[in-house]
Design a protein around this motif. Sequence first.
Motif, PDB file in Angstrom:
ATOM      1  N   SER A  21       0.819  -1.218   0.000  1.00 48.84           N
ATOM      2  CA  SER A  21       0.000   0.000   0.000  1.00 48.84           C
ATOM      3  C   SER A  21       0.850   1.265   0.000  1.00 48.84           C
ATOM      4  N   GLY A  22       1.990   1.197   0.640  1.00 47.75           N
ATOM      5  CA  GLY A  22       2.865   2.359   0.717  1.00 47.75           C
ATOM      6  C   GLY A  22       4.136   1.996   1.449  1.00 47.75           C
ATOM      7  N   ILE A  43       6.576   9.427   3.366  1.00 50.81           N
ATOM      8  CA  ILE A  43       5.692   8.342   2.991  1.00 50.81           C
ATOM      9  C   ILE A  43       5.474   8.378   1.486  1.00 50.81           C
ATOM     10  N   ASN A  45       2.884   6.710  -1.226  1.00 55.46           N
ATOM     11  CA  ASN A  45       1.670   5.931  -1.430  1.00 55.46           C
ATOM     12  C   ASN A  45       1.740   5.216  -2.770  1.00 55.46           C
ATOM     13  N   ASN A  46       1.319   3.958  -2.786  1.00 52.08           N
ATOM     14  CA  ASN A  46       1.236   3.213  -4.033  1.00 52.08           C
ATOM     15  C   ASN A  46      -0.117   3.508  -4.669  1.00 52.08           C
ATOM     16  N   LEU A  47      -0.113   4.238  -5.771  1.00 51.72           N
ATOM     17  CA  LEU A  47      -1.353   4.616  -6.441  1.00 51.72           C
ATOM     18  C   LEU A  47      -2.096   3.429  -7.015  1.00 51.72           C
ATOM     19  N   PRO A  52      -5.351   0.454  -0.943  1.00 49.39           N
ATOM     20  CA  PRO A  52      -4.603   1.689  -0.707  1.00 49.39           C
ATOM     21  C   PRO A  52      -4.628   2.121   0.751  1.00 49.39           C
ATOM     22  N   LEU A  53      -3.666   2.958   1.106  1.00 50.93           N
ATOM     23  CA  LEU A  53      -3.627   3.514   2.461  1.00 50.93           C
ATOM     24  C   LEU A  53      -4.892   4.333   2.704  1.00 50.93           C
ATOM     25  N   LYS A  55      -7.358   7.322   3.597  1.00 53.33           N
ATOM     26  CA  LYS A  55      -7.235   8.766   3.371  1.00 53.33           C
ATOM     27  C   LYS A  55      -7.073   9.540   4.675  1.00 53.33           C
ATOM     28  N   THR A  64       2.648  11.214  -3.234  1.00 53.70           N
ATOM     29  CA  THR A  64       1.326  10.618  -3.381  1.00 53.70           C
ATOM     30  C   THR A  64       0.689  11.176  -4.638  1.00 53.70           C
ATOM     31  N   TYR A  65      -0.512  10.767  -4.923  1.00 51.01           N
ATOM     32  CA  TYR A  65      -1.232  11.281  -6.090  1.00 51.01           C
ATOM     33  C   TYR A  65      -1.685  12.703  -5.810  1.00 51.01           C
ATOM     34  N   SER A  72       1.682  11.724  -9.820  1.00 52.61           N
ATOM     35  CA  SER A  72       2.320  11.545  -8.531  1.00 52.61           C
ATOM     36  C   SER A  72       3.299  12.687  -8.320  1.00 52.61           C
TER      37      SER A  72
END
Length: 94
Positions: A21-22, A43, A45-47, A52-53, A55, A64-65, A72
């Motif tokens: 996830s991240g 951190i 984040n894996n888009l 996903p992580l 919010k 992150t996105y 990203s």
Amino acid sequence: MIRTNDGFFGRHGEPRNRNVSGVLLLPEPNLWKLRDERWQPLIANNLFATNPLPKDLPPLPGCTYVEDRDESGRVEGAILADTLALPRPWPPAD
């Protein structure tokens, strides 16, 4: 700090490591430097993550996105010492 096409998480159309996830990077993994800006955790984040992580995680700096840029990118966040409610000054005097 923009992720390249050969990154750990892959790219659009070619996602990789979707079970992650991240990633949290702790440049100095001890509590004594958490008020020093140089040693703040980052951190990523894996888009493309399957899960996903959330919010509502504390807003840590990292990648992150970014919706308004549709890519990203680097985002600012809170100092981890503030999120953990560590006193000022930190570390405390002996």
